[in-house]
Design a protein around this motif. Structure first.
Motif, PDB file in Angstrom:
ATOM      1  N   ILE A   1       9.862   2.135   5.633  1.00  0.00           N
ATOM      2  CA  ILE A   1      11.045   2.727   5.010  1.00  0.00           C
ATOM      3  C   ILE A   1      12.184   2.761   6.033  1.00  0.00           C
ATOM      4  N   ASN A   2      13.346   2.308   5.589  1.00  0.00           N
ATOM      5  CA  ASN A   2      14.494   2.273   6.493  1.00  0.00           C
ATOM      6  C   ASN A   2      15.017   3.693   6.729  1.00  0.00           C
ATOM      7  N   ASN A   3      15.506   3.933   7.915  1.00  0.00           N
ATOM      8  CA  ASN A   3      16.217   5.174   8.240  1.00  0.00           C
ATOM      9  C   ASN A   3      15.404   6.456   8.155  1.00  0.00           C
ATOM     10  N   VAL A   4      14.070   6.380   8.280  1.00  0.00           N
ATOM     11  CA  VAL A   4      13.327   7.637   8.353  1.00  0.00           C
ATOM     12  C   VAL A   4      13.282   8.069   9.822  1.00  0.00           C
ATOM     13  N   LYS A   5      13.229   9.359  10.016  1.00  0.00           N
ATOM     14  CA  LYS A   5      13.248   9.873  11.392  1.00  0.00           C
ATOM     15  C   LYS A   5      11.837  10.279  11.805  1.00  0.00           C
ATOM     16  N   TYR A   6      11.458   9.878  13.005  1.00  0.00           N
ATOM     17  CA  TYR A   6      10.182  10.342  13.567  1.00  0.00           C
ATOM     18  C   TYR A   6      10.257  10.273  15.088  1.00  0.00           C
ATOM     19  N   PRO A   7       9.507  11.144  15.740  1.00  0.00           N
ATOM     20  CA  PRO A   7       9.600  11.169  17.197  1.00  0.00           C
ATOM     21  C   PRO A   7       8.857   9.990  17.824  1.00  0.00           C
ATOM     22  N   VAL A   8       9.570   9.215  18.608  1.00  0.00           N
ATOM     23  CA  VAL A   8       8.913   8.136  19.349  1.00  0.00           C
ATOM     24  C   VAL A   8       8.842   8.605  20.797  1.00  0.00           C
TER      25      VAL A   8
ATOM     26  N   LEU B   1       1.563  14.073  10.444  1.00  0.00           N
ATOM     27  CA  LEU B   1       0.174  14.315  10.035  1.00  0.00           C
ATOM     28  C   LEU B   1       0.102  15.003   8.675  1.00  0.00           C
ATOM     29  N   GLY B   2       1.253  15.054   7.999  1.00  0.00           N
ATOM     30  CA  GLY B   2       1.284  15.672   6.666  1.00  0.00           C
ATOM     31  C   GLY B   2       0.991  14.654   5.567  1.00  0.00           C
ATOM     32  N   GLU B   3       0.774  15.177   4.369  1.00  0.00           N
ATOM     33  CA  GLU B   3       0.482  14.282   3.236  1.00  0.00           C
ATOM     34  C   GLU B   3       1.769  13.736   2.635  1.00  0.00           C
ATOM     35  N   SER B   4       1.681  12.539   2.053  1.00  0.00           N
ATOM     36  CA  SER B   4       2.847  11.955   1.392  1.00  0.00           C
ATOM     37  C   SER B   4       2.412  11.139   0.186  1.00  0.00           C
ATOM     38  N   PRO B   5       2.127  11.829  -0.923  1.00  0.00           N
ATOM     39  CA  PRO B   5       1.670  11.098  -2.111  1.00  0.00           C
ATOM     40  C   PRO B   5       2.703  10.113  -2.643  1.00  0.00           C
ATOM     41  N   GLU B   6       3.978  10.348  -2.334  1.00  0.00           N
ATOM     42  CA  GLU B   6       5.042   9.420  -2.790  1.00  0.00           C
ATOM     43  C   GLU B   6       5.224   8.249  -1.834  1.00  0.00           C
ATOM     44  N   GLY B   7       4.454   8.244  -0.763  1.00  0.00           N
ATOM     45  CA  GLY B   7       4.578   7.168   0.219  1.00  0.00           C
ATOM     46  C   GLY B   7       3.213   6.848   0.802  1.00  0.00           C
ATOM     47  N   TRP B   8       3.142   6.800   2.135  1.00  0.00           N
ATOM     48  CA  TRP B   8       1.883   6.445   2.798  1.00  0.00           C
ATOM     49  C   TRP B   8       1.671   7.400   3.963  1.00  0.00           C
ATOM     50  N   ASP B   9       0.447   7.885   4.117  1.00  0.00           N
ATOM     51  CA  ASP B   9       0.183   8.885   5.148  1.00  0.00           C
ATOM     52  C   ASP B   9      -1.166   8.627   5.816  1.00  0.00           C
ATOM     53  N   ILE B  10      -1.481   9.457   6.792  1.00  0.00           N
ATOM     54  CA  ILE B  10      -2.707   9.270   7.575  1.00  0.00           C
ATOM     55  C   ILE B  10      -3.966   9.516   6.718  1.00  0.00           C
TER      56      ILE B  10
ATOM     57  N   TYR C   1       0.807  -1.239   0.000  1.00  0.00           N
ATOM     58  CA  TYR C   1       0.000   0.000   0.000  1.00  0.00           C
ATOM     59  C   TYR C   1       0.837   1.286   0.000  1.00  0.00           C
ATOM     60  N   SER C   2       2.114   1.220   0.379  1.00  0.00           N
ATOM     61  CA  SER C   2       2.922   2.443   0.319  1.00  0.00           C
ATOM     62  C   SER C   2       3.533   2.606  -1.073  1.00  0.00           C
ATOM     63  N   ALA C   3       3.334   3.775  -1.646  1.00  0.00           N
ATOM     64  CA  ALA C   3       3.895   4.045  -2.984  1.00  0.00           C
ATOM     65  C   ALA C   3       5.422   4.064  -2.950  1.00  0.00           C
ATOM     66  N   ALA C   4       6.012   4.208  -1.761  1.00  0.00           N
ATOM     67  CA  ALA C   4       7.476   4.245  -1.670  1.00  0.00           C
ATOM     68  C   ALA C   4       8.088   2.864  -1.886  1.00  0.00           C
ATOM     69  N   SER C   5       7.348   1.808  -1.593  1.00  0.00           N
ATOM     70  CA  SER C   5       7.906   0.456  -1.747  1.00  0.00           C
ATOM     71  C   SER C   5       7.224  -0.324  -2.870  1.00  0.00           C
ATOM     72  N   ASN C   6       6.168   0.234  -3.422  1.00  0.00           N
ATOM     73  CA  ASN C   6       5.427  -0.448  -4.497  1.00  0.00           C
ATOM     74  C   ASN C   6       5.583   0.347  -5.790  1.00  0.00           C
ATOM     75  N   LYS C   7       6.335  -0.199  -6.716  1.00  0.00           N
ATOM     76  CA  LYS C   7       6.555   0.490  -8.013  1.00  0.00           C
ATOM     77  C   LYS C   7       5.929  -0.317  -9.152  1.00  0.00           C
ATOM     78  N   ARG C   8       4.942  -1.119  -8.851  1.00  0.00           N
ATOM     79  CA  ARG C   8       4.334  -1.980  -9.875  1.00  0.00           C
ATOM     80  C   ARG C   8       3.547  -1.138 -10.883  1.00  0.00           C
TER      81      ARG C   8
END
Ligand SMILES: Cc1cc2nc3c(=O)[nH]c(=O)nc-3n(C[C@H](O)[C@H](O)[C@H](O)COP(=O)(O)O)c2cc1C
Length: 394
Positions: free
Chosen positions: A292-299, A257-266, A203-210
């Motif tokens: 996605i490997n190595n992305v930064k987000y606050p945990v 909470l931002g959009e990410s058309p090249e990936g997957w978002d809320i 479902y994420s456009a970042a890992s699916n290039k079909r």
């Protein structure tokens, strides 16, 4: 015998949501806190054993309304590690049923998560290190699959891009595993569609290039998950409950909470949740990341609750909140504010299997303890207010 984790005087606890029963599908949970799925890397040939009976039994004893057992592979190559549990063959039903019976005997609801690890399969258990398991050590590094031939990270193998025939077979494997879970007595089935495992990479456009009907548009990228749910819904009884765990963001946009058309978002997650609701999914378990490997987000404390809240409000489906919820008061606050319908806790249960009993104490709710442990209850209930010494047991 009453399970642990029930208000002793339900009337006195009416204002406390965490200890109110919760109904989902045909299942009623005696409270609203459950154990989040956690791989234990202790199975052999996908089969649960004495360790699992002991581990889940000890958690069930102390009152959670639900225990979702660990991610279990729907095919052998769908396991995260060679030591992960599985439900790809009938021989795995009886060992699982032993654990299910133990959980039920303590009054908790047994759940299990089924999944396929995709391009993150054939790994070592994390406590051994972050590496791909070799063939000699029981791994299958040359047989990992994904929507596209993109490895998760440099040190991961290049996955094989699934053919449509392989997709069809995998959908069927999910449905077959659901039938086995039902036969073992599981009452909550959770589909693992999060954390960078197979379904989420579709479902994420970042890992699916079909470029076929399983890639490209939003509708195409969610097709694999929807087909899986349709197949499962056809065999999973309505009298039970069906949950789906998703990654609500892959953090390709660091603004969670931002959009990410090249990936997957809320925003896409809300749209997906609406589709899953139409197909008869009862609860969306709202997690994030791992795709996605190595992305930064606050945990940080309760960092994923905002996703559960948005999906609940905008898709009109029940949600479970998970992620760094470690205090009873915080769990109660999430429910009181209508941000989620159910609370899942993972690591805190490993630190403290009495999390439910402690949460009740912090919320001043008198709840049942395991009958056999009742000698200890008096002191525990009063330990914050006055000094008492245990009377010797007669
Ligand atoms: C040892 C361990 C194993 C885990 N295994 C799974 C799993 O099988 N499936 C899953 O969806 N999440 C898994 N998780 C993630 C947890 O379910 C949970 O979402 C995460 O730990 C955040 O919750 P917490 O802050 O309460 O620990 C695992 C976490 C841990 C610590």
């Amino acid at each position: 015998m009453k399970p642990a984790g029930l208000p002793v005087e339900p009337k006195d606890a009416e204002h406390v949501k965490l200890f109110k029963p919760y109904k989902s599908g045909g299942i009623t949970f005696h409270n609203r806190v459950g154990v989040s799925p956690m791989c234990m890397y202790a199975a052999e040939d996908g089969m649960m054993n004495d360790f699992h009976v002991m581990h889940y039994g000890s958690l069930a004893l102390k009152g959670p309304g639900l225990i979702i057992m660990e991610a279990s592979g729907v095919v052998p190559e769908g396991r995260i590690t060679p030591q992960c549990a599985g439900l790809w063959k009938d021989e795995q039903i009886a060992p699982l049923k032993r654990v299910v019976d133990m959980i039920k005997s303590q009054g908790s609801i047994p759940g299990i998560q089924i999944g396929h690890a995709g391009r993150k399969a054939s790994c070592s258990p994390p406590f051994k290190g972050d590496y791909v398991e070799t063939k000699e050590a029981g791994g299958w590094p040359n047989d990992t699959v994904a929507p596209s031939e993109i490895p998760f990270a440099d040190h991961y193998p290049k996955p094989h891009a699934m053919t449509k025939e392989e997709i069809k077979k995998t959908v069927q494997a999910f449905a077959d595993a659901a039938v086995r879970a039902d036969k073992a007595g599981i009452e909550v089935l959770e589909i693992h569609a999060a954390h960078g495992y197979l379904i989420s990479t579709f479902y994420s456009a970042a890992s699916n290039k079909r470029t076929d009907e399983y890639g490209g548009s939003f509708e195409n990228r969610i097709r694999f998950l929807l087909e899986t749910i349709e197949a499962i819904r056809a065999v999973w009884p309505r009298s039970k409950s069906l949950w789906v765990r998703i990654s609500c963001s892959d953090y390709t946009n660091p603004d969670s909470l931002g959009e990410s058309p090249e990936g997957w978002d809320i925003y896409q997650s809300v749209k997906l949740a609406k589709e899953l609701k139409k197909l008869g999914v009862d609860v969306i378990d709202c997690s994030s990341g791992g795709i996605i490997n190595n992305v930064k987000y606050p945990v940080e404390k309760m960092y994923q609750v905002k996703f559960a809240e948005k999906i609940k409000r905008e898709a009109g489906i029940d949600t479970a909140a998970v992620g760094m919820i470690v205090e009873g008061e915080d769990a109660e606050d999430i429910l009181q504010k209508g941000k989620a319908d159910f609370i899942l806790v993972a690591r805190e249960f490993l630190r403290n299997s009495a999390f439910v009993l402690d949460a009740a104490q912090s919320l001043n709710v008198d709840i049942t303890w395991p009958q056999q442990y009742s000698w200890a209850v008096k002191k525990a209930r009063r330990r914050n207010t006055e000094k008492v010494t245990d009377k010797p047991a007669e």
